[in-house]
Design a protein around this motif. Structure first.
Motif, PDB file in Angstrom:
ATOM      1  N   GLY A  57     -60.418 -59.643 -48.642  1.00  0.00           N
ATOM      2  CA  GLY A  57     -60.708 -58.735 -47.543  1.00  0.00           C
ATOM      3  C   GLY A  57     -60.335 -57.296 -47.835  1.00  0.00           C
ATOM      4  O   GLY A  57     -60.717 -56.392 -47.083  1.00  0.00           O
TER       5      GLY A  57
ATOM      6  N   SER B 137     -65.388 -52.887 -51.136  1.00  0.00           N
ATOM      7  CA  SER B 137     -64.614 -54.122 -51.052  1.00  0.00           C
ATOM      8  C   SER B 137     -64.388 -54.690 -52.441  1.00  0.00           C
ATOM      9  O   SER B 137     -65.291 -54.676 -53.285  1.00  0.00           O
ATOM     10  CB  SER B 137     -65.358 -55.145 -50.196  1.00  0.00           C
TER      11      SER B 137
ATOM     12  N   ASN C   7     -56.086 -53.427 -46.656  1.00  0.00           N
ATOM     13  CA  ASN C   7     -56.753 -54.597 -46.090  1.00  0.00           C
ATOM     14  C   ASN C   7     -56.713 -54.552 -44.563  1.00  0.00           C
ATOM     15  O   ASN C   7     -55.673 -54.786 -43.948  1.00  0.00           O
ATOM     16  CB  ASN C   7     -56.106 -55.891 -46.591  1.00  0.00           C
ATOM     17  N   HIS C   8     -57.858 -54.232 -43.960  1.00  0.00           N
ATOM     18  CA  HIS C   8     -58.014 -54.274 -42.512  1.00  0.00           C
ATOM     19  C   HIS C   8     -58.844 -55.482 -42.090  1.00  0.00           C
ATOM     20  O   HIS C   8     -59.257 -55.573 -40.925  1.00  0.00           O
ATOM     21  CB  HIS C   8     -58.689 -52.989 -42.019  1.00  0.00           C
ATOM     22  N   PHE C   9     -59.088 -56.394 -43.026  1.00  0.00           N
ATOM     23  CA  PHE C   9     -59.972 -57.543 -42.788  1.00  0.00           C
ATOM     24  C   PHE C   9     -59.337 -58.784 -43.419  1.00  0.00           C
ATOM     25  O   PHE C   9     -59.948 -59.459 -44.235  1.00  0.00           O
ATOM     26  CB  PHE C   9     -61.337 -57.233 -43.419  1.00  0.00           C
TER      27      PHE C   9
ATOM     28  N   TYR D 289     -65.817 -65.339 -40.172  1.00  0.00           N
ATOM     29  CA  TYR D 289     -65.707 -64.020 -40.807  1.00  0.00           C
ATOM     30  C   TYR D 289     -67.104 -63.542 -41.129  1.00  0.00           C
ATOM     31  O   TYR D 289     -67.881 -64.260 -41.774  1.00  0.00           O
ATOM     32  CB  TYR D 289     -64.858 -64.093 -42.065  1.00  0.00           C
TER      33      TYR D 289
ATOM     34  N   CYS E 138     -69.646 -60.131 -42.309  1.00  0.00           N
ATOM     35  CA  CYS E 138     -69.845 -58.773 -42.820  1.00  0.00           C
ATOM     36  C   CYS E 138     -71.314 -58.617 -43.151  1.00  0.00           C
ATOM     37  O   CYS E 138     -71.897 -59.448 -43.862  1.00  0.00           O
ATOM     38  CB  CYS E 138     -68.982 -58.519 -44.051  1.00  0.00           C
TER      39      CYS E 138
ATOM     40  N   HIS F  88     -64.141 -62.483 -36.648  1.00  0.00           N
ATOM     41  CA  HIS F  88     -63.599 -61.332 -37.373  1.00  0.00           C
ATOM     42  C   HIS F  88     -64.745 -60.659 -38.120  1.00  0.00           C
ATOM     43  O   HIS F  88     -65.504 -61.335 -38.828  1.00  0.00           O
ATOM     44  CB  HIS F  88     -62.519 -61.776 -38.358  1.00  0.00           C
TER      45      HIS F  88
ATOM     46  N   GLU G 239     -66.229 -57.083 -40.362  1.00  0.00           N
ATOM     47  CA  GLU G 239     -66.055 -55.803 -41.049  1.00  0.00           C
ATOM     48  C   GLU G 239     -67.385 -55.082 -41.020  1.00  0.00           C
ATOM     49  O   GLU G 239     -68.428 -55.653 -41.349  1.00  0.00           O
ATOM     50  CB  GLU G 239     -65.585 -55.996 -42.481  1.00  0.00           C
TER      51      GLU G 239
ATOM     52  N   ILE H 141     -61.037 -49.917 -36.698  1.00  0.00           N
ATOM     53  CA  ILE H 141     -60.117 -50.760 -37.460  1.00  0.00           C
ATOM     54  C   ILE H 141     -59.073 -51.381 -36.555  1.00  0.00           C
ATOM     55  O   ILE H 141     -58.756 -52.574 -36.665  1.00  0.00           O
ATOM     56  CB  ILE H 141     -59.409 -49.942 -38.563  1.00  0.00           C
TER      57      ILE H 141
END
Length: 302
Positions: A34, A50, A95-97, A184, A186, A205, A207, A279
């Protein structure tokens, strides 16, 4: 910053290149699935990507960059001018994810959004946690790392070429979600918006490539006091705190300038920030590229 050498650069899909960055001064800083890093490009731009390699590999980082003709110059420079053997300064990972513990995972990737999910899937399956990846893209030719995913994870991965197969049925995936499973995601904004509609908010979650559209009160002027220097900086309604600080001689490192990367984080010692980032700034921190003040005065640790 850590100095790295471009050990390899190669095309991994239409308009997508992968860079393997090898450390020049010993082991690189550790990271977890992440995480992303800032690349300081030779054209004076800083861009976030990433990490999509193996966290156990302390000798190199891997990132992937899709060419965007509407970008602000970062992806164009990477695709046109970066070559093997070039040195690049790379930030410490942020890491914000993060991948949180769960009894099961569903990973949803759209296009280049596969990059943060690759190490997540590897970590989850390596820990023996049941995991599924649904990876969508316009065509197989536009989707990086398809062969790697198929060879490493087999039936855990469902590849969806949307031009031929249509978009994944997210509602069906949500109805089949196991109790306690985390999702998760993205990918492009349309995928994230559709997923937010059907998956439980407390286990979803995401991103984002760009900030989610939100409405805030009109900008008001405020003053920022730089605690270490004692200087007071006036922030006008038509100027960001980041720019006001820079113009006053207190430049803060920045990347996206949209509140999604976290590279401009500053510590707030007094006053009430108005958080406008995507974030979720930790207590006592803010991202001055987009966030402002609800109080007439902020004291920052600069």
């Amino acid at each position: 910053m850590q100095q790295t050498l471009i050990d390899h650069i190669g095309q991994v899909a239409e308009d997508v290149v992968s860079l393997v960055l090898r450390g020049t001064g010993g082991p690189l800083a550790p990271w977890e699935p992440g995480a992303h890093v800032d690349l300081a490009l030779p054209n004076w731009l800083t861009r976030q990507y990433s990490l999509c390699g193996d966290p156990a590999d302390r000798e190199s980082y891997r990132v992937a960059v899709r060419y965007d003709p509407l970008s602000r110059g970062g992806s164009e420079y990477v695709h046109r001018f970066l070559r093997q053997g070039r040195t690049l300064d790379v930030s410490l990972p942020r890491n914000h994810f993060p991948l949180l513990p769960a009894p099961e995972y569903l990973f949803l990737a759209g296009g280049i959004g596969i990059t943060p999910l690759l190490p997540m899937l590897r970590a989850a399956t390596g820990a023996g946690v049941p995991s599924t990846l649904v990876y969508a893209g316009q065509s197989l030719a536009t989707m990086p790392f398809v062969d790697e995913l198929r060879s490493s994870h087999g039936e855990r991965v469902r590849i969806v070429a949307t031009r031929q197969q249509g978009r994944p049925d997210l509602a069906a995936l949500a109805s089949a979600l196991a109790p306690g499973a985390r999702v998760y995601c993205c990918g492009p904004a349309s995928m994230l918006a559709a997923a937010e509609e059907v998956f439980p908010a407390d286990r979803f979650h995401a991103e984002r490539f760009h900030p989610k559209g939100r409405v805030f009160a009109p900008n008001a002027p405020f003053e920022a006091v730089c605690a270490r220097s004692g200087q007071t900086v006036q922030v006008t309604p038509d100027e960001s705190l980041l720019d006001a600080l820079s113009h006053a001689g207190h430049p803060v490192a920045s990347g996206c300038r949209e509140g999604v990367c976290g590279s401009c984080e500053v510590t707030v010692l007094d006053g009430e920030p108005e958080h406008r980032d995507d974030i979720g700034a930790p207590t006592g921190r803010m991202y001055p590229c987009v966030s402002r003040a609800l109080s007439p005065r902020l004291v920052v640790d600069l």
